[in-house]
Design a protein around this motif. Structure first.
Motif, mmCIF file in Angstrom:
data_model
loop_
_atom_site.group_PDB
_atom_site.id
_atom_site.type_symbol
_atom_site.label_atom_id
_atom_site.label_comp_id
_atom_site.label_asym_id
_atom_site.label_seq_id
_atom_site.Cartn_x
_atom_site.Cartn_y
_atom_site.Cartn_z
ATOM 1 N N VAL A 88 48.120 38.600 30.896
ATOM 2 C CA VAL A 88 47.827 39.959 31.351
ATOM 3 C C VAL A 88 46.487 39.996 32.070
ATOM 4 O O VAL A 88 46.363 40.576 33.153
ATOM 5 C CB VAL A 88 47.859 40.952 30.169
ATOM 6 C CG1 VAL A 88 47.285 42.296 30.560
ATOM 7 C CG2 VAL A 88 49.268 41.096 29.631
ATOM 8 N N GLU A 89 45.482 39.363 31.469
ATOM 9 C CA GLU A 89 44.164 39.346 32.110
ATOM 10 C C GLU A 89 44.200 38.567 33.424
ATOM 11 O O GLU A 89 43.554 38.956 34.389
ATOM 12 C CB GLU A 89 43.111 38.790 31.157
ATOM 13 C CG GLU A 89 42.822 39.756 30.029
ATOM 14 C CD GLU A 89 41.605 39.382 29.223
ATOM 15 O OE1 GLU A 89 40.804 38.529 29.667
ATOM 16 O OE2 GLU A 89 41.440 39.951 28.132
ATOM 17 N N TYR A 90 44.956 37.489 33.463
ATOM 18 C CA TYR A 90 45.099 36.720 34.701
ATOM 19 C C TYR A 90 45.712 37.593 35.799
ATOM 20 O O TYR A 90 45.242 37.591 36.935
ATOM 21 C CB TYR A 90 45.969 35.488 34.454
ATOM 22 C CG TYR A 90 46.414 34.795 35.714
ATOM 23 C CD1 TYR A 90 45.563 33.933 36.390
ATOM 24 C CD2 TYR A 90 47.684 35.012 36.233
ATOM 25 C CE1 TYR A 90 45.977 33.293 37.553
ATOM 26 C CE2 TYR A 90 48.095 34.386 37.388
ATOM 27 C CZ TYR A 90 47.244 33.534 38.044
ATOM 28 O OH TYR A 90 47.644 32.912 39.196
ATOM 29 N N LEU A 91 46.772 38.328 35.461
ATOM 30 C CA LEU A 91 47.403 39.198 36.457
ATOM 31 C C LEU A 91 46.414 40.234 36.976
ATOM 32 O O LEU A 91 46.347 40.512 38.170
ATOM 33 C CB LEU A 91 48.632 39.891 35.874
ATOM 34 C CG LEU A 91 49.846 39.007 35.636
ATOM 35 C CD1 LEU A 91 50.948 39.791 34.934
ATOM 36 C CD2 LEU A 91 50.364 38.416 36.937
ATOM 37 N N TYR A 92 45.619 40.792 36.075
ATOM 38 C CA TYR A 92 44.645 41.807 36.468
ATOM 39 C C TYR A 92 43.559 41.208 37.363
ATOM 40 O O TYR A 92 43.286 41.707 38.454
ATOM 41 C CB TYR A 92 44.017 42.446 35.230
ATOM 42 C CG TYR A 92 42.894 43.389 35.579
ATOM 43 C CD1 TYR A 92 43.167 44.649 36.094
ATOM 44 C CD2 TYR A 92 41.566 43.022 35.414
ATOM 45 C CE1 TYR A 92 42.138 45.519 36.427
ATOM 46 C CE2 TYR A 92 40.539 43.876 35.741
ATOM 47 C CZ TYR A 92 40.824 45.129 36.250
ATOM 48 O OH TYR A 92 39.817 45.981 36.582
ATOM 49 N N HIS A 97 49.470 40.852 40.019
ATOM 50 C CA HIS A 97 50.438 41.873 39.598
ATOM 51 C C HIS A 97 51.081 42.571 40.798
ATOM 52 O O HIS A 97 52.134 43.170 40.672
ATOM 53 C CB HIS A 97 49.784 42.901 38.666
ATOM 54 C CG HIS A 97 48.680 43.682 39.315
ATOM 55 N ND1 HIS A 97 47.426 43.139 39.523
ATOM 56 C CD2 HIS A 97 48.641 44.927 39.801
ATOM 57 C CE1 HIS A 97 46.666 44.044 40.118
ATOM 58 N NE2 HIS A 97 47.371 45.138 40.297
ATOM 59 N N GLU A 98 50.456 42.467 41.958
ATOM 60 C CA GLU A 98 51.020 43.066 43.164
ATOM 61 C C GLU A 98 51.949 42.109 43.918
ATOM 62 O O GLU A 98 52.635 42.518 44.840
ATOM 63 C CB GLU A 98 49.885 43.525 44.080
ATOM 64 C CG GLU A 98 49.048 44.625 43.449
ATOM 65 C CD GLU A 98 47.850 45.009 44.286
ATOM 66 O OE1 GLU A 98 47.645 44.407 45.367
ATOM 67 O OE2 GLU A 98 47.113 45.903 43.853
ATOM 68 N N ARG A 101 57.544 39.224 41.647
ATOM 69 C CA ARG A 101 57.604 38.748 40.271
ATOM 70 C C ARG A 101 57.624 37.216 40.158
ATOM 71 O O ARG A 101 56.918 36.641 39.351
ATOM 72 C CB ARG A 101 58.824 39.341 39.573
ATOM 73 C CG ARG A 101 58.905 39.001 38.113
ATOM 74 C CD ARG A 101 60.060 39.721 37.469
ATOM 75 N NE ARG A 101 59.817 41.135 37.470
ATOM 76 C CZ ARG A 101 59.698 41.871 36.380
ATOM 77 N NH1 ARG A 101 59.841 41.318 35.214
ATOM 78 N NH2 ARG A 101 59.474 43.162 36.455
ATOM 79 N N ARG A 104 54.081 35.359 40.701
ATOM 80 C CA ARG A 104 52.894 35.769 39.954
ATOM 81 C C ARG A 104 52.218 34.626 39.215
ATOM 82 O O ARG A 104 51.009 34.655 38.991
ATOM 83 C CB ARG A 104 53.254 36.883 38.971
ATOM 84 C CG ARG A 104 53.609 38.160 39.682
ATOM 85 C CD ARG A 104 53.976 39.261 38.735
ATOM 86 N NE ARG A 104 54.405 40.431 39.505
ATOM 87 C CZ ARG A 104 54.993 41.481 38.985
ATOM 88 N NH1 ARG A 104 55.223 41.528 37.690
ATOM 89 N NH2 ARG A 104 55.352 42.478 39.754
#
Length: 132
Positions: A88-92, A97-98, A101, A104
């Motif tokens: 989650v932190e990596y995506l942020y 996250h944009e 899928r 990512r």
């Protein structure tokens, strides 16, 4: 963990669960002070020497054997929780996250994760490990 630590219905330590959820901060690659709070720069994301926690955790778990593998399986809930938080932190921080899928996360990580899920599923089906 047994010193006054209550466990949930699944036998997981409430203290460790709370720590992972609210306190654990996933280490980010070294950045300059001006980069703090900004998304990860592309150079960090493409640097092969940079280790991202969830990627390294999945890799090490997949290649583990013997007592290390057994211990990882017994405490899989905590390792999966750390991996999810890191993802989650990596995506942020990466802005991934944009992205579509399937783009990512790196292919190597998704391959390791697929292998890991297959291994854990096999362990559950065979009943050869006691999960906590």
């Amino acid at each position: 963990m047994n010193e006054g630590a209550g466990c949930d219905a699944h036998g997981r330590s409430g203290l460790l669960t709370t720590y992972i959820q609210y306190q654990a901060s996933i280490p980010r690659p070294s950045l300059t002070d001006t980069d703090i709070g900004l998304p990860l720069p592309p150079s960090v994301l493409t640097d092969s020497t940079c280790k991202i926690l969830h990627e390294e955790l999945a890799l090490q778990w997949v290649v583990a054997s013997g007592a290390t593998r057994d211990l990882a399986m017994q405490n899989s809930w905590a390792l999966f929780e750390l991996m999810v938080k890191s993802m989650v932190e990596y995506l942020y921080w990466s802005g991934a996250h944009e992205a579509p899928r399937k783009a990512r996360f790196p292919d190597q990580f998704t391959d390791d994760l697929t292998t890991l899920v297959n291994n854990v599923t096999s362990e559950i089906i065979s009943g050869s490990v006691t999960f906590k």
